[in-house]
Structures are given as C-alpha cells and as structure tokens.
Design a protein around this motif. Structure first.
Motif, PDB file in Angstrom:
ATOM      1  N   PRO A   1       1.212  -0.916   0.192  1.00  0.00           N
ATOM      2  CA  PRO A   1      -0.149  -0.007   0.383  1.00  0.00           C
ATOM      3  C   PRO A   1       1.124   1.352   0.314  1.00  0.00           C
ATOM      4  CG  PRO A   1      -0.823  -1.425   1.687  1.00  0.00           C
ATOM      5  CD  PRO A   1       0.572  -2.421   1.337  1.00  0.00           C
ATOM      6  N   LEU A   2       0.481   2.406  -0.558  1.00  0.00           N
ATOM      7  CA  LEU A   2       1.479   3.478  -0.528  1.00  0.00           C
ATOM      8  C   LEU A   2       0.724   4.624  -0.937  1.00  0.00           C
ATOM      9  CD1 LEU A   2       3.138   3.237  -4.101  1.00  0.00           C
ATOM     10  CD2 LEU A   2       3.927   2.367  -1.920  1.00  0.00           C
TER      11      LEU A   2
ATOM     12  N   ASP B   1      -3.136   1.386   7.041  1.00  0.00           N
ATOM     13  CA  ASP B   1      -2.413   1.563   7.523  1.00  0.00           C
ATOM     14  C   ASP B   1      -0.612   1.621   7.910  1.00  0.00           C
ATOM     15  OD1 ASP B   1      -4.463   2.760   8.727  1.00  0.00           O
ATOM     16  OD2 ASP B   1      -5.285   0.786  10.235  1.00  0.00           O
ATOM     17  N   ASN B   2      -0.283   0.716   7.698  1.00  0.00           N
ATOM     18  CA  ASN B   2       1.150   0.314   7.156  1.00  0.00           C
ATOM     19  C   ASN B   2       1.192   0.635   6.345  1.00  0.00           C
ATOM     20  OD1 ASN B   2       2.766  -1.668   8.240  1.00  0.00           O
ATOM     21  ND2 ASN B   2       2.791  -3.612   7.342  1.00  0.00           N
ATOM     22  N   ALA B   3       1.264   1.527   5.145  1.00  0.00           N
ATOM     23  CA  ALA B   3       1.816   1.973   3.664  1.00  0.00           C
ATOM     24  C   ALA B   3       2.676   2.696   3.698  1.00  0.00           C
ATOM     25  CB  ALA B   3       0.349   3.206   3.397  1.00  0.00           C
ATOM     26  N   PHE B   4       3.372   2.847   2.600  1.00  0.00           N
ATOM     27  CA  PHE B   4       4.724   2.937   2.804  1.00  0.00           C
ATOM     28  C   PHE B   4       4.135   5.193   1.839  1.00  0.00           C
ATOM     29  CE2 PHE B   4       8.651   1.152   3.324  1.00  0.00           C
ATOM     30  CZ  PHE B   4       9.035   1.635   3.609  1.00  0.00           C
ATOM     31  N   THR B   5       5.174   5.989   2.465  1.00  0.00           N
ATOM     32  CA  THR B   5       4.295   7.053   2.208  1.00  0.00           C
ATOM     33  C   THR B   5       5.731   8.052   1.723  1.00  0.00           C
ATOM     34  OG1 THR B   5       3.163   7.005   4.053  1.00  0.00           O
ATOM     35  CG2 THR B   5       3.628   9.258   2.473  1.00  0.00           C
TER      36      THR B   5
ATOM     37  N   SER C   1      13.041   5.471   4.709  1.00  0.00           N
ATOM     38  CA  SER C   1      12.790   4.377   5.840  1.00  0.00           C
ATOM     39  C   SER C   1      12.287   3.694   6.307  1.00  0.00           C
ATOM     40  CB  SER C   1      12.664   5.524   7.197  1.00  0.00           C
ATOM     41  OG  SER C   1      12.393   5.296   7.645  1.00  0.00           O
ATOM     42  N   PHE C   2      12.646   2.388   6.172  1.00  0.00           N
ATOM     43  CA  PHE C   2      12.078   0.827   6.037  1.00  0.00           C
ATOM     44  C   PHE C   2      11.367   1.401   7.450  1.00  0.00           C
ATOM     45  CE2 PHE C   2      15.130   0.764   2.400  1.00  0.00           C
ATOM     46  CZ  PHE C   2      14.200  -0.587   1.968  1.00  0.00           C
ATOM     47  N   GLU C   3      11.709   1.646   8.413  1.00  0.00           N
ATOM     48  CA  GLU C   3      10.740   1.638   9.336  1.00  0.00           C
ATOM     49  C   GLU C   3      10.006   2.189  10.252  1.00  0.00           C
ATOM     50  OE1 GLU C   3      14.334   1.646  13.049  1.00  0.00           O
ATOM     51  OE2 GLU C   3      14.553  -0.435  12.447  1.00  0.00           O
ATOM     52  N   GLU C   4      10.200   3.474   9.495  1.00  0.00           N
ATOM     53  CA  GLU C   4       9.425   4.500   9.065  1.00  0.00           C
ATOM     54  C   GLU C   4       8.343   4.260   8.037  1.00  0.00           C
ATOM     55  OE1 GLU C   4       8.504   6.398  11.199  1.00  0.00           O
ATOM     56  OE2 GLU C   4      10.405   6.257  13.026  1.00  0.00           O
ATOM     57  N   ARG C   5       8.912   3.588   6.813  1.00  0.00           N
ATOM     58  CA  ARG C   5       7.962   3.738   5.906  1.00  0.00           C
ATOM     59  C   ARG C   5       7.758   4.656   5.370  1.00  0.00           C
ATOM     60  NH1 ARG C   5       6.371  -2.003   6.019  1.00  0.00           N
ATOM     61  NH2 ARG C   5       5.100  -1.803   4.097  1.00  0.00           N
ATOM     62  N   ILE C   6       8.635   5.507   5.038  1.00  0.00           N
ATOM     63  CA  ILE C   6       8.256   7.056   4.291  1.00  0.00           C
ATOM     64  C   ILE C   6       9.647   6.795   3.420  1.00  0.00           C
ATOM     65  CG2 ILE C   6       9.018   9.127   4.281  1.00  0.00           C
ATOM     66  CD1 ILE C   6       7.808   9.105   7.523  1.00  0.00           C
ATOM     67  N   VAL C   7       9.758   7.584   2.399  1.00  0.00           N
ATOM     68  CA  VAL C   7      10.422   7.885   0.946  1.00  0.00           C
ATOM     69  C   VAL C   7      10.340   9.062   0.997  1.00  0.00           C
ATOM     70  CG1 VAL C   7      10.695   8.138  -1.014  1.00  0.00           C
ATOM     71  CG2 VAL C   7      10.334   5.654  -0.067  1.00  0.00           C
TER      72      VAL C   7
END
Length: 526
Positions: free
Chosen positions: A120-121, A150-154, A179-185
């Motif tokens: 999910p993005l 809720d578990n999307a990469f943003t 950031s793989f832990e924060e799931r952020i680009v």
C-alpha cells in the motif's frame, strides 16, 4: 515533553485543509494548468519541465541506518547510510515546509499487481503534475479496495525544499531518503518525478526477496498459450522495442516480481523514453501520449502545440508517463504464470558477442550479475571508442541487498521452472562500432520469436571458445552466416583481439562480487 512520532506528524499534515485527496485525473490536470505547472500539447498530454534536474540524482540517495535493516543492506556508493536522527530532523523540516503551502495533493495506490505481495502506498506532493505522475505510474485502487492503509509506505515529495548540506547532513540541496522502519520515502530539492517511481522500486527490491519473491528490472509479456517471457536489458538494448509484440500481451515494461504464483507487474503505468520517438518505430508509445499522460522535458512548439521528440535542448532523457490502460494489448490485472523464456539483451559495440546464444543456469547467473552493454563513442564526453558498461542484475542503482541474493533466487527459479535463457546481442556484427553494422532488427525479431516458441531447444549448437556461449547453428528466418560472430569479420585476428579485450572487461568487473560460487565464476569468459 513527549516526542511526537513521525507517523503522527505525517497524519497531521495529511489531515490539513489544504490537502486535496484522490482528485480525478482531469482535476489534477486543471490544477496543474491553473498553477502554471505545465501546458497541454496538441495530443492533450500535459507537458512539464523539471528544471535543473532532468534525471535521477544517485549520489543524493540514502537509506536510514536502522536496527532492523543495518545488517542486511549492501552499504556503499549505491546504498549510502544516513543516521536516524539526521533523517528525523530533515523530515520534520520538510513537513513544516509543506504545511505552509496553500495547496497539497495526496492519493493512495499500490505497488505490486499480485494482491498477496502488494505494497500500500500514500503519496503527498506540492505539485499537481507530480501527483498526476504518481497516479499514472502506481496501481490505482478500485472502489472495492478496502485494504487498510495503516501500514502504507508514504512518499513525501517537496521539490521546492532545498537542503543545506552543512546543516541537514546531505551531500547537496537534493535528497532521496528511504526509511524502512518509518515506511517513508522523503524527496526534496528535485522536480524529477522519476525519483518517486524508482524509490518505490528500491523499496520493493528490499521487501520482496524477504517474502521469497524475486524482484526484477525487466519487461514482461505473455503469449496466447500463456507462455511468459522476460526481457532484461539496459538502455539502448531494445528492451521496449522487442517486448512490444502485437501477438503477445504486455504484462509490464520495467519492474516485476516473480513469486510462487508467477510473474506480476510492480507498477500500474509506463515511463517511456521519448527521444527520437516516431509513430512508425514505436506506435504503442506514440499513441499512448494523450490526455492524462505527463510529458517530461519534451520541447513543445509554442504555435502548434506539437511535441518535438528530436529536440534534446532540455535533455536527452525526455519521458512520457502514462497508465497501462493506454497500451491496447496490456493485460489486467497485470500478472501471469511462470516464465518459459528469459532474454538478456545487450548492445555489444565491440561486435564480438553472438546475435543469440543459449545459456546454462550458471551462465545465466553470471550474465545476470554482469548486466553488460556498451557505451558508444560520442554518447558521453570523453568517450572516443566503445566502452563496456556493467549494471548488476540490470538494475544496480536500485538494489538494496547484496547482488548474490538476487542471482541465487534467479538460479533457483530457472531450475524449478525449467526456463530457457538466451543472451541476445542487438549491437554490432562484422566489426566493432564504426566498422561493422548494427544487427538487422528483423533478424533479431526472428531470433527472439524462435526462442519464445521453443524452436531453439533442439537445434545443434557450437561453443564459443572465448565466451563459452552455446551458439545455434541454425535459426528460422536468419541466415546461418550471421550466427557465428567470428565468421562475420573480414579480419578474424582483429576479432580475436577485440573478443579478448571484452572478455578481460567481464573478468575485471566480476572481481567486485563476494560470496559467488566457483561454478558461476567459471561460467564467464575463458
């Protein structure tokens, strides 16, 4: 004082009144035009310019060195580490910067057409045209999609935010940080939209192998009998041209996963090069450039609105971003079974590799790790003769894990599914670049078709004494005289010298790989 999590700060930004969520394509185009971000071409495509950055900035790409990934990432020039606190401070500055904008654009989507492996993005942009790009390139959710985000990469993209390297810990004003832990680009300082696409590909190249799925930088299509083909190749090797087959359905043109279910497209669109584009040579791309498509850095005639695909005054890296639906023979959902055939494409300007050769599994792993093609004289300043260039797994800039991980997975899948693997040279024959001639495209197409139809499985072969490749002695639709490269040279001693030179380049490049078995090393040139 309690520290607010980055995800909470992100949620607060996304909930602000100036954020426009999931706007339709037509509204995003209207927004971009009203804000002066671009203009419409005569075809209806939105034409934009990306300023100083007309391509990726690989030296400005980082991965946050977090506890859960620090022992898995292949750290180095491609995967540069950045500390968690440095990332956190920069993220917070970017969020504050975006929070002051009068309008922001956000949407949801997916990476991965196989629902068992899709990511999910969420994407938030300050430019409407970049949001349009994201909507066309990523897989768009349907009304029936009820999956939690809720578990999307943003992806947080802020082109107008310029970093201060002395303060922010970057190398320039530009940064692309995962950031793989924060799931952020986190992206800033560049307007080049391809950074969003390739960042998510890099993310998938980390996440998919963890799920026993091979991630691949390749195009893929499927025949009427369900036979699947993969095409690997660097720029200029013919990957797009040869995978665009009117008799086969397109799965995707650039990024794929190979799971226990088969092959699936990671994306929902295409990001095609436009340099020297013509309706005759590439009709699918030509016809896809219409309303909803984003044209990047293509010069548009002020009076007629006509795109000039031969004009390189802005960049040679002109691009068109459009949804898969714009390709008439694309399949939906974009997935199929296991590959029957894999084609590695190379444009060998040395003129010494066979036009087609059959690879053993070990040779396939060797050439996959090598990712060879040539740079030509005149294409870059300082290049006066053909130069060998190598890109690991045909996608070195996007591989967070050690290369051996991807090669081992490929070898296992070739064995498991009895896949035929071929190396196809779309480069030069009869001599090097400047002496010989470019491979005949019709001959190349005939060789690829023969490979896909299994017609080369039982053909007698001869082994190339230098490269060890198995060269078919016959191929339907191709003169026997062109199949053995040494025989096409008038000066065979010159061939031997040039072949030895390329073989030495292969061997030198392969020295960089650790933990590679002796059987794979032995599968290279002698």
């Amino acid at each position: 004082m309690k520290t607010i999590s980055l995800q909470t700060e992100l949620a607060e930004l996304l909930n602000q009144d100036q954020v426009h969520h999931d706007l339709p394509i037509s509204s995003l185009i209207e927004e971009a035009l009203m804000r002066g971000e671009g203009k419409l071409s005569v075809t209806g495509a939105l034409s934009v310019e990306t300023g100083a950055y007309t391509g990726r900035s690989p030296k400005d790409k980082f991965i946050v060195k977090e506890e859960s990934v620090k022992d898995k990432i292949n750290w180095g020039a491609v995967n540069q580490p950045i500390e968690k606190d440095v990332f956190t401070r920069l993220f917070q500055k970017v969020v504050r910067h975006l929070g002051q904008k009068d309008k922001l654009y956000a949407s949801r989507g997916f990476a991965g057409a196989d629902e068992g492996f899709r990511l999910p993005l969420k994407v938030i942009n300050e430019f409407a045209w970049q949001q349009l790009f994201a909507r066309q390139l990523f897989i768009r959710p349907t009304a029936e999609d009820a999956e939690s985000y809720d578990n999307a990469f943003t992806i947080v993209s802020a082109p107008s935010f310029k970093a201060d390297p002395a303060v922010d810990g970057t190398l320039s004003e530009t940064f692309i940080i995962v950031s793989f832990e924060e799931r952020i680009v986190l992206i800033g300082g560049t307007e080049y939209a391809g950074e969003m696409k390739k960042s998510i590909f890099s993310v998938m190249n980390y996440l998919l192998p963890e799920q026993d799925v091979l991630s691949m930088h390749c195009s893929a299509n499927v025949g009427r009998e369900g036979d699947v083909a993969l095409f690997f190749g660097l720029s200029g090797t013919g990957k797009t041209t040869l995978s665009a087959d009117p008799h086969r359905s397109l799965i995707g043109d650039d990024e794929h996963g190979w799971s226990s279910n088969g092959v699936f497209n990671i994306e929902g669109g295409c990001y095609a090069k436009c340099i020297n584009l013509s309706a005759e040579k590439e009709p699918q791309i030509w016809n896809a450039i219409r309303f909803g498509t984003v044209l990047e850095n293509v010069v548009i005639d002020e009076k007629t609105g006509e795109p000039d695909y031969d004009d390189v005054s802005l960049t040679e890296n002109t691009r068109a971003a459009y949804p898969l639906e714009a390709i008439p023979n694309a399949i939906f959902p974009s997935l199929a079974g296991h590959p029957n055939t894999i084609i590695f494409l190379t444009a060998d300007a040395f003129g010494v590799l066979p036009p087609i050769s059959k690879l053993t599994k070990e040779q396939a792993m060797y050439h996959f790790l090598s990712g060879y093609t040539s740079k030509l004289a005149g294409t870059e300043r300082g290049i006066t003769s053909p130069e060998a260039t190598f890109s690991t797994c045909f996608g070195a800039p996007f591989l967070p894990l050690p290369a051996a991980r991807y090669a081992e997975m490929l070898g296992e899948k070739i064995d498991q599914h009895d896949v035929d693997v071929f190396l196809v040279n779309t480069g030069w024959s009869g001599g090097p670049y400047g002496v010989g001639s470019r491979m005949n495209l019709q001959h190349t197409r005939a060789m690829v078709q023969a490979a896909l139809h299994g017609e080369l499985r039982t053909v007698e072969t001869t082994v190339d004494p230098i490269f060890g490749l198995h060269i078919p002695l016959h191929c339907p639709g191709v003169p026997d005289t062109v199949l053995k490269p040494r025989d096409t040279w008038s000066d065979q001693a010159a061939y031997d010298a040039k072949a030895a030179e390329l073989a030495a380049n292969f061997k030198e490049n392969f020295k960089k790989f650790d933990n590679i078995s002796d059987t794979i090393k032995a599968a290279g040139p002698k």
